[in-house]
Design a protein around this motif. Sequence first.
Motif, mmCIF file in Angstrom:
data_model
loop_
_atom_site.group_PDB
_atom_site.id
_atom_site.type_symbol
_atom_site.label_atom_id
_atom_site.label_comp_id
_atom_site.label_asym_id
_atom_site.label_seq_id
_atom_site.Cartn_x
_atom_site.Cartn_y
_atom_site.Cartn_z
ATOM 1 N N GLU A 112 -0.645 2.797 -5.622
ATOM 2 C CA GLU A 112 -0.022 4.110 -5.405
ATOM 3 C C GLU A 112 -0.655 5.124 -6.356
ATOM 4 O O GLU A 112 -0.662 4.910 -7.568
ATOM 5 N N VAL A 147 0.853 -1.185 0.000
ATOM 6 C CA VAL A 147 0.000 0.000 0.000
ATOM 7 C C VAL A 147 0.889 1.235 0.000
ATOM 8 O O VAL A 147 1.604 1.490 0.960
ATOM 9 N N VAL A 166 -6.166 2.989 -2.947
ATOM 10 C CA VAL A 166 -6.164 1.561 -2.608
ATOM 11 C C VAL A 166 -7.536 1.090 -2.174
ATOM 12 O O VAL A 166 -7.865 -0.101 -2.282
ATOM 13 N N PHE A 174 -3.760 6.011 7.185
ATOM 14 C CA PHE A 174 -4.232 4.693 6.759
ATOM 15 C C PHE A 174 -4.723 3.878 7.949
ATOM 16 O O PHE A 174 -5.671 3.096 7.818
ATOM 17 N N LEU A 209 -9.217 -3.358 4.650
ATOM 18 C CA LEU A 209 -8.016 -4.193 4.632
ATOM 19 C C LEU A 209 -8.290 -5.551 5.254
ATOM 20 O O LEU A 209 -7.924 -6.593 4.692
ATOM 21 N N TYR A 260 -10.153 2.579 6.568
ATOM 22 C CA TYR A 260 -9.201 1.808 5.769
ATOM 23 C C TYR A 260 -9.043 0.387 6.325
ATOM 24 O O TYR A 260 -8.999 -0.590 5.569
ATOM 25 N N VAL A 265 0.609 -8.009 3.559
ATOM 26 C CA VAL A 265 0.434 -6.607 3.189
ATOM 27 C C VAL A 265 1.558 -5.791 3.816
ATOM 28 O O VAL A 265 1.915 -5.991 4.979
ATOM 29 N N LEU A 299 2.897 -1.811 4.565
ATOM 30 C CA LEU A 299 2.610 -0.381 4.664
ATOM 31 C C LEU A 299 3.901 0.283 5.136
ATOM 32 O O LEU A 299 4.204 0.296 6.333
#
Length: 233
Positions: A91, A67, A119, A152, A161, A157, A134, A136
Amino acid sequence: MDSTAGQGERRNFYGRVHGKTLRASQKDYLETDLEPLRLKGVTPAENPGRDAVSLDFTGGRPLWLEVGFGGGEHLVHMAAANPQVFLIGAEPFVNGIAMLLGKIRKAGVQNLALHPGDVRDLFDVLPEASVSKVFLNYPDPWPKARHHRRRFVTPGYLALLARVMAPGAEFRVATDIPDYVRQTLEEVPQAGFDLIAEAGLGGAWADWYSTRYEQKALREGREPHYLTFRRQG
């Protein structure tokens, strides 16, 4: 949460999309290389019904997601080091996308796809429990208190996720902002994740590839923090 999540929802987006003027080579990357790598059926314009996308593009391999990949160095490194998986990078920042495309062309990696946008649009259409890892890395800190809701690691978010991550999937967060660490430790467990590791400088993951943002933080005297969570299930 089904594949229609986000349908009809208007979302604010606060991140940068454009930066410095692109070099001629970067414009060429965008014109030539982006479309073949862009994951189709993600945007509301392409997929107004927000139907789940097919994962045929992975070839049956585990799916990882980064992400906000910045300049793309970590994403390309992970793709090259893990040919047994398939990666998606999300992105919206055009300059970062151009930098990544140049790195992909140089490295010749083929096990990745891109979503050049928000995203959350990707989260809407990925099948439930389809992602096994994932990343970040150094997200925008939004340092002013009134902007913390843009981070985020907030419920809006994190709920999306959590839906796309498989039980037991790993969520890694790297940041140099102490208050971002605080909010991450508060918010992520409430979204259905267990904290399994927390480390400071020198405690990065064994396969970590330091990014330009981390190098800048170190030059400016800020200590990196590395947080690892596991999706409950």
